[in-house]
Design an enzyme around this catalytic site. Structure first.
Site: not given
Length: 479
Positions: A150, A248, A282
């Site tokens: 992303n 993460e 995210c």
């Protein structure tokens, strides 16, 4: 003309393979090139070269390492336009966003280039007159870095820069959805003349590469950005050698709007964040929680802004929202919206695929009201351009809804009351809190979450510490 990036970098050399992966532009379904699908032997070569290079790189001065990193940042900015084009056509994000992301890469690299000179130890008062106690920090060693699709440029820079600044050597495994921009960014690192083996990049089977990195004892640390289910599996693998790992992972970020908030500011910030990168972020807002007293006004402000968003291919100058990354992503968005409607939620704008002839991966920017906290669209990470709105009665209810999530990456809230700002910031169970704004990713601040959103931080001196080991030295003076 599409740039040929059909190679990896191992031990300072370009490596090609017979087996390749085809990369497709999600905005039109067209092939834009191929990258290697490496064998286990090539991954082993990368590990061995990184291990050998570590002996020299870890002993370089901080100023020497800084020089390479500074030049890498300069190289990226000199190629910012072409790199942005590669990123946009591969990932689908608007060119303007991709251009900005390349700039972010340079910012993180430059920050860590400087911060590497500030790896300080300590001298501790002793317990006896002939004892001297000191604490030093040393690089962990060879690091395996797994980056997502992303933000395929920024995440390479955000992981590689602190590792190199700390004196570690690296092996990067980019997402198979977006490997070309990672290779192109590595081209600019290699152009600095950095020592062979210090930085390596391999593309191909995620399981083959990650298994090899986790199994090899020369690799002392792993860093992964991606989904929580995959992160849990990798955490389990790391336990076999008690290998250091940073994670993460997923998020379910709430944006809480209180009745004393500046509603125009809140609407601007929420829409900018929610629809950036087509909602594939995210730390992006997953659900909007609006106080009942401002529900109608706030909802309308959001709807009015969302209706103006332009959807289209990333290479069109006025595009604000591009396609989703693949069919699986758009299937999930369609399911979540349909499920919410089935349970009584109302689509205020959008709610279907966008009518873009080049691809079926575009989705209309969407606002849904009447959402309940138990609906799947409020519980699961949407990763698409959809803003569900939930109404709450008071602060305690909003905090309860937010904290009920197993995730704890980012949360946002809007209030002009300083007492409320401190109270809610302290009660929200998230690693990052945005108050009256949604900008969180900056080089000098620690980016990361708690609970099932992961462990460790990227950015700031805390992110640098993730690539360093503490060593305590006790010296007894001879009498």
């Amino acid at each position: 003309m599409t740039r040929n990036l059909n190679y990896n970098w191992v031990n300072g050399e370009k490596v090609e393979t017979d087996k390749t992966i085809a990369i497709v532009n999600p905005a039109n379904g067209k092939s834009i090139g191929k990258v290697p699908s490496v064998t286990e032997d090539i991954v082993q070569q990368a590990i061995e070269s990184a291990s050998t290079a570590f002996e020299t790189w870890s002993n370089c001065t901080a100023e020497t390492r800084q020089g390479y990193l500074e030049q890498w940042a300069v190289n990226l900015l000199n190629k910012q336009e072409s790199l942005a084009t590669i990123m946009s056509e591969e990932q689908g994000k608007p060119y303007a966003e991709a251009f900005g992301e390349v700039g972010v890469c340079a910012k993180f690299i430059r920050w860590f280039a400087e911060e590497g000179k500030r790896i300080y130890g300590e001298v501790i008062p002793p317990s006896s007159d002939n004892q001297r106690i000191s604490v030093t920090k040393q690089p962990v060693g060879v690091c395996g870095l797994i980056t997502p699709w992303n933000f395929p440029g920024a995440m390479v820079a955000r992981k590689v820069a602190p590792a190199l600044a700390a004196g570690c050597t690296v092996i990067v495994k980019p997402s198979s959805e977006t490997p070309r921009i990672a290779i192109a960014i590595f081209d600019e690192l290699m152009a600095t003349g950095i020592d062979k083996g210090v930085a390596n990049i391999v593309t191909g089977s995620s399981s083959l590469i990650s298994d090899k990195l986790f199994e090899d004892k020369h690799v002392r640390k792993m860093s992964f950005t991606g989904s929580t289910p995959i992160g849990k599996k990798l955490m389990s693998k790391a336990s076999d050698q008690v290998k250091r790992i940073s994670l993460e992972l997923g998020g379910n970020a709430p944006a809480i709007v209180l009745p004393d908030a500046d509603l125009d500011n809140a609407a601007d910030a929420i829409v900018d964040n929610k629809f950036e990168n087509s909602g594939q972020m995210c730390n992006g807002i997953n659900v909007v929680l609006v106080h009942k007293d401002v529900k109608e006004e706030m909802t309308q402000k959001i709807i009015d802004r969302v209706k103006t968003i332009k959807v289209g291919p990333g290479d069109q100058e006025d595009t604000q929202v591009g396609p989703l990354i693949n069919q699986k992503a758009i299937d999930k968005v369609e399911y979540l919206v349909a499920d919410a409607k089935k349970q009584g939620a109302q689509v205020e704008t959008g709610g279907a695929k966008a009518d873009i002839s080049t691809s079926a991966l575009f989705y209309q920017p969407t606002v849904i009201t009447g959402v309940e906290r138990t609906m799947a669209i409020a519980q699961e990470e949407i990763f698409g351009p959809v803003a569900p709105i939930i109404t709450f009665e008071d602060e305690d209810e909003a905090i309860d809804i937010a904290n009920a999530s197993p995730y704890g990456l980012a949360a946002y809230f809007f209030s002009n009351n300083i007492n409320t700002v401190y109270k809610i910031s302290e009660k929200l169970e998230f690693g990052m809190i945005g108050v009256n704004g949604t900008q969180l990713s900056v080089p000098q601040a620690p980016f990361g979450g708690i609970k099932e959103s992961g462990m460790g931080r990227e950015g700031s001196h805390f992110g640098l510490d993730g690539f360093l080991e503490l060593k305590y030295i006790s010296l007894s003076l001879l009498k």
